[in-house]
Design a protein around this motif. Sequence first.
Motif, PDB file in Angstrom:
ATOM      1  N   VAL A  15      25.115   0.933   6.415  1.00 60.59           N
ATOM      2  CA  VAL A  15      24.328   0.038   7.128  1.00 60.59           C
ATOM      3  C   VAL A  15      23.615  -0.018   7.046  1.00 60.59           C
ATOM      4  O   VAL A  15      22.894   0.899   6.205  1.00 60.59           O
ATOM      5  N   GLU A  16      22.962  -1.336   7.194  1.00 57.10           N
ATOM      6  CA  GLU A  16      20.819  -1.593   6.210  1.00 57.10           C
ATOM      7  C   GLU A  16      19.733  -0.125   7.509  1.00 57.10           C
ATOM      8  O   GLU A  16      20.162   0.106   8.547  1.00 57.10           O
ATOM      9  N   ARG A  17      19.648   1.109   6.912  1.00 54.21           N
ATOM     10  CA  ARG A  17      19.047   1.517   7.263  1.00 54.21           C
ATOM     11  C   ARG A  17      18.127   1.048   8.075  1.00 54.21           C
ATOM     12  O   ARG A  17      16.596  -0.063   8.063  1.00 54.21           O
ATOM     13  N   VAL A  18      17.829   1.527   9.001  1.00 52.87           N
ATOM     14  CA  VAL A  18      16.178   1.173  10.141  1.00 52.87           C
ATOM     15  C   VAL A  18      14.949   0.914  10.372  1.00 52.87           C
ATOM     16  O   VAL A  18      14.919   2.223   9.420  1.00 52.87           O
ATOM     17  N   PHE A  19      14.069   0.210   9.176  1.00 54.53           N
ATOM     18  CA  PHE A  19      13.129   0.691   9.149  1.00 54.53           C
ATOM     19  C   PHE A  19      11.620   0.392  10.117  1.00 54.53           C
ATOM     20  O   PHE A  19      11.986  -0.287  10.525  1.00 54.53           O
ATOM     21  N   SER A  20      10.100   0.840   9.308  1.00 49.47           N
ATOM     22  CA  SER A  20       9.677   0.797  10.806  1.00 49.47           C
ATOM     23  C   SER A  20       9.308  -1.233  11.445  1.00 49.47           C
ATOM     24  O   SER A  20       8.217  -1.523  10.021  1.00 49.47           O
ATOM     25  N   GLN A  21       9.150  -1.855  12.287  1.00 50.00           N
ATOM     26  CA  GLN A  21       8.331  -3.108  11.981  1.00 50.00           C
ATOM     27  C   GLN A  21       7.854  -2.666  12.808  1.00 50.00           C
ATOM     28  O   GLN A  21       7.177  -1.642  13.941  1.00 50.00           O
ATOM     29  N   HIS A  22       6.535  -3.905  13.191  1.00 50.55           N
ATOM     30  CA  HIS A  22       5.640  -3.996  14.170  1.00 50.55           C
ATOM     31  C   HIS A  22       5.854  -4.384  15.195  1.00 50.55           C
ATOM     32  O   HIS A  22       5.570  -3.796  15.989  1.00 50.55           O
ATOM     33  N   ASN A  23       7.327  -4.766  15.956  1.00 50.82           N
ATOM     34  CA  ASN A  23       7.479  -5.300  16.477  1.00 50.82           C
ATOM     35  C   ASN A  23       8.638  -3.752  17.269  1.00 50.82           C
ATOM     36  O   ASN A  23       9.937  -3.478  17.046  1.00 50.82           O
ATOM     37  N   VAL A  24       8.302  -3.067  18.471  1.00 49.55           N
ATOM     38  CA  VAL A  24       8.910  -1.872  18.781  1.00 49.55           C
ATOM     39  C   VAL A  24      10.185  -2.776  18.846  1.00 49.55           C
ATOM     40  O   VAL A  24      10.996  -1.527  18.867  1.00 49.55           O
ATOM     41  N   ARG A  25      10.430  -3.175  20.345  1.00 49.36           N
ATOM     42  CA  ARG A  25      11.625  -3.972  20.683  1.00 49.36           C
ATOM     43  C   ARG A  25      12.088  -3.930  19.835  1.00 49.36           C
ATOM     44  O   ARG A  25      14.096  -3.458  20.139  1.00 49.36           O
ATOM     45  N   THR A  26      12.540  -4.752  18.854  1.00 50.63           N
ATOM     46  CA  THR A  26      13.322  -5.205  17.554  1.00 50.63           C
ATOM     47  C   THR A  26      13.407  -3.939  16.665  1.00 50.63           C
ATOM     48  O   THR A  26      14.329  -3.996  16.975  1.00 50.63           O
ATOM     49  N   VAL A  27      12.875  -3.334  16.792  1.00 47.31           N
ATOM     50  CA  VAL A  27      13.786  -1.841  16.112  1.00 47.31           C
ATOM     51  C   VAL A  27      14.242  -1.207  16.580  1.00 47.31           C
ATOM     52  O   VAL A  27      14.816  -0.317  15.910  1.00 47.31           O
ATOM     53  N   MET A  28      13.892  -0.780  18.047  1.00 49.59           N
ATOM     54  CA  MET A  28      14.948  -0.359  19.300  1.00 49.59           C
ATOM     55  C   MET A  28      16.040  -0.641  19.496  1.00 49.59           C
ATOM     56  O   MET A  28      17.050  -0.169  19.353  1.00 49.59           O
ATOM     57  N   GLY A  29      16.660  -1.613  19.121  1.00 52.60           N
ATOM     58  CA  GLY A  29      17.453  -3.176  19.718  1.00 52.60           C
ATOM     59  C   GLY A  29      18.596  -2.981  18.423  1.00 52.60           C
ATOM     60  O   GLY A  29      19.370  -2.294  18.472  1.00 52.60           O
ATOM     61  N   THR A  30      17.406  -2.229  17.210  1.00 48.88           N
ATOM     62  CA  THR A  30      18.998  -2.526  15.683  1.00 48.88           C
ATOM     63  C   THR A  30      18.498  -1.764  15.790  1.00 48.88           C
ATOM     64  O   THR A  30      19.756  -0.916  15.396  1.00 48.88           O
ATOM     65  N   ALA A  31      17.832  -0.154  15.934  1.00 41.70           N
ATOM     66  CA  ALA A  31      18.440   1.301  16.214  1.00 41.70           C
ATOM     67  C   ALA A  31      19.365   1.702  16.472  1.00 41.70           C
ATOM     68  O   ALA A  31      20.289   2.705  16.528  1.00 41.70           O
ATOM     69  N   GLN A  32      19.436   0.779  18.158  1.00 41.69           N
ATOM     70  CA  GLN A  32      20.850   1.047  19.055  1.00 41.69           C
ATOM     71  C   GLN A  32      22.298   0.480  18.329  1.00 41.69           C
ATOM     72  O   GLN A  32      23.191   0.988  18.551  1.00 41.69           O
TER      73      GLN A  32
END
Length: 190
Positions: A67-84
Amino acid sequence: MRVLGVDPGLTRCGLGVVDGAGGRRVRCVAVDVVRTPADAPLPERLLAVGAEVERWIERHRPDVVAVERVFSQHNVRTVMGTAQVSGVIAMLAAKAGLPVAFHTPSEVKAAVTGEGRAGKQQVTTMVTRLLALEEAPRPADAADALALAICHCWRAPMLDRMAQAQARSAELARAHKARLEAARRAGEAS
């Protein structure tokens, strides 16, 4: 080794299965993208992605899920969905008794292109070449999932050797510490 590569995302989640045949030989088994509507409620979207991943695990019987490790992005909403989505994938893999390996985007890019800052098109081009595909996987999420699987096929043997070396080193350190302690006690007893 059969690897299920997952490029996690709520709108598009890339799935790719690759067989590693030792060395750098890899073969594409399957690739697809799970799509969920952006206006659907989050639990339904996670359930849809999860259900498809479960089907892929049952159908393709991978040895490991990368799985691709979630990394910090500027769009918090996108990173939250990816992390979920990543959490759902990890849970389903664990439920199936499969190990999960997380790889950063730069690790994956470096593995397949030789450059950790490669662009999406470079990754897609190299995945197409490495797997001898007749056409490039589309969209980029599909190519990224295959790249994750390739990366893991190539990195897993090295990571296993490193883990074995670390375990051996720790074992030697414990034995050395025990000998020192025994020598200290013998010195105090004399």
